[in-house]
Scaffold this active site. Sequence first.
Site, PDB file in Angstrom:
ATOM      1  N   ASP A 141      27.660 -63.958  -9.648  1.00 35.27           N
ATOM      2  CA  ASP A 141      27.127 -63.337  -8.410  1.00 35.27           C
ATOM      3  C   ASP A 141      28.056 -63.506  -7.282  1.00 35.27           C
ATOM      4  O   ASP A 141      27.776 -63.321  -6.043  1.00 35.27           O
ATOM      5  CB  ASP A 141      25.673 -63.598  -7.984  1.00 35.27           C
ATOM      6  N   ASP A 210      25.858 -54.842 -13.281  1.00 34.55           N
ATOM      7  CA  ASP A 210      25.938 -55.409 -12.045  1.00 34.55           C
ATOM      8  C   ASP A 210      27.226 -56.183 -11.806  1.00 34.55           C
ATOM      9  O   ASP A 210      27.614 -56.193 -10.601  1.00 34.55           O
ATOM     10  CB  ASP A 210      24.821 -56.367 -11.601  1.00 34.55           C
TER      11      ASP A 210
HETATM   12  N1  GLY Z   1      21.747 -58.009  -9.707  1.00 35.38           N
HETATM   13  C1  GLY Z   1      20.396 -58.077  -9.963  1.00 35.38           C
HETATM   14  C2  GLY Z   1      19.758 -56.692  -9.546  1.00 35.38           C
HETATM   15  O1  GLY Z   1      20.283 -55.796  -9.339  1.00 35.38           O
HETATM   16  O2  GLY Z   1      18.499 -56.785  -9.499  1.00 35.38           O
END
Ligand code: GLY
Length: 432
Positions: A141, A210
């Site tokens: 992330d 993501d």
């Molecule tokens: N990256 C986590 C979400 O989109 O909830």
Amino acid sequence: MSNKIQNKPNFQFLIILIIIFSFSACSKQQTAKKDIIEENFEFAAKQLDYALKEMRIAVENESDQSIHERAINGWSELTNPRSLEPDGSLLMVPSKDWCSGFFPGELWYMYEYTKDEKWKQLAHRQTIILEREKFNDRTHDMGFKMFCSYGAGYKLTNDTTYRDVLIKSAQTLITRFNPVVGCIRSWDFNKVRYDHPGNEPEWDFPVIIDNMMNLELLFWAAKETGDKTYYDIAVKHAETTLKNHFREDYSSYHVIDYDPKTGKVRQKNTHQGYAHESSWSRGQVWGLYGYVMCYRETGIPEFLEQAKHIADFIFTHPNLPEDLVPYWDYDAPEIPNEPRDVSAATCTASALYELSKYDAENAEKYIKWADTIIENVTKNYRAKLNSHKGFLLLHSTGAKVLGFEIDAPLVYADYYFLEALLRKSNLSEKRM
Ligand code: GLY
């Protein structure tokens, strides 16, 4: 004859009227466009002031239990807001949370739009409390946390201390790349879906859609340092994802689990979607936004084609509501009685404004979809001033199947809303 003489001036008069009417309609349209941007930024300025007050209160009132938990886990102080708890209290997160960079990102967008030094100072303050994350190699992330905060700060100020943090962050992120798989590993945990007992997949090397969003940091690092490694890793990740994450209709799986030794796909699953074979709404837009960005950074035509196909999947889906704000999953079983996900909508709008620059043939269509989202969100999904602890938008869904953030405000819905407004403003001024 006399009729003809009388009709001529009437005809000219009519033409003049039509011209005046078109000019006035055109300029009204321009003003309306400008108004929705300005009005939203004016609202955001007041609402974010209120949010900053509420954040101070939440930090002062943090419970002993929570302070203790943070201390024994080695987490940082609470940094920035993420959402509201079901009881309406503010959920603030330590820097390690994937959402910690969005609030400073919003403050940087306020500075970008208003040029008011006040926002720059606030953005700086909420950014620098995330610095320790540059060493955090336990998650993918990094882009969400550091590029939305430090990245925006560096773009707007050229402050080299931001640059140094970003380069270290990119170095840390690429330690998660496995060349056999051709991807950056997303998560270190490997067993989920505790809501489906007995049906939990065990993952060896999970990669989530993501992750596409975190590649922007690597493209930036390649340009900034001249080291092509970052670029090559980002491109490889995007190519592998394109090959394995998508179904024939261009919808995407949430999680692809790879064998880290052979690179073979082990499983195609979900974590936050309704089912492994369903289309989780935010996942679709992480893909859309990700491939638009990858096309911008590489010029690789397949990335643009992918983005266009994903946009078509979303906007031709029979379960997309008329207001273009999707339910949390396109296959959620109780549609139309399912919560919406405004975060998916605002991120989509932002991606579409950018996509419109790369596909002249369909530009008008993309802008119309994005404008419709912005108008509807402004009208029907915005929080009242000085309510909801200062969040701008209501009705997002973080993870319904995991039982949290259901029909709630989410900081990233607000972040992509401001980003979309800025992109819209830059598009109309041809500055984007
Ligand atoms: N990256 C986590 C979400 O989109 O909830």
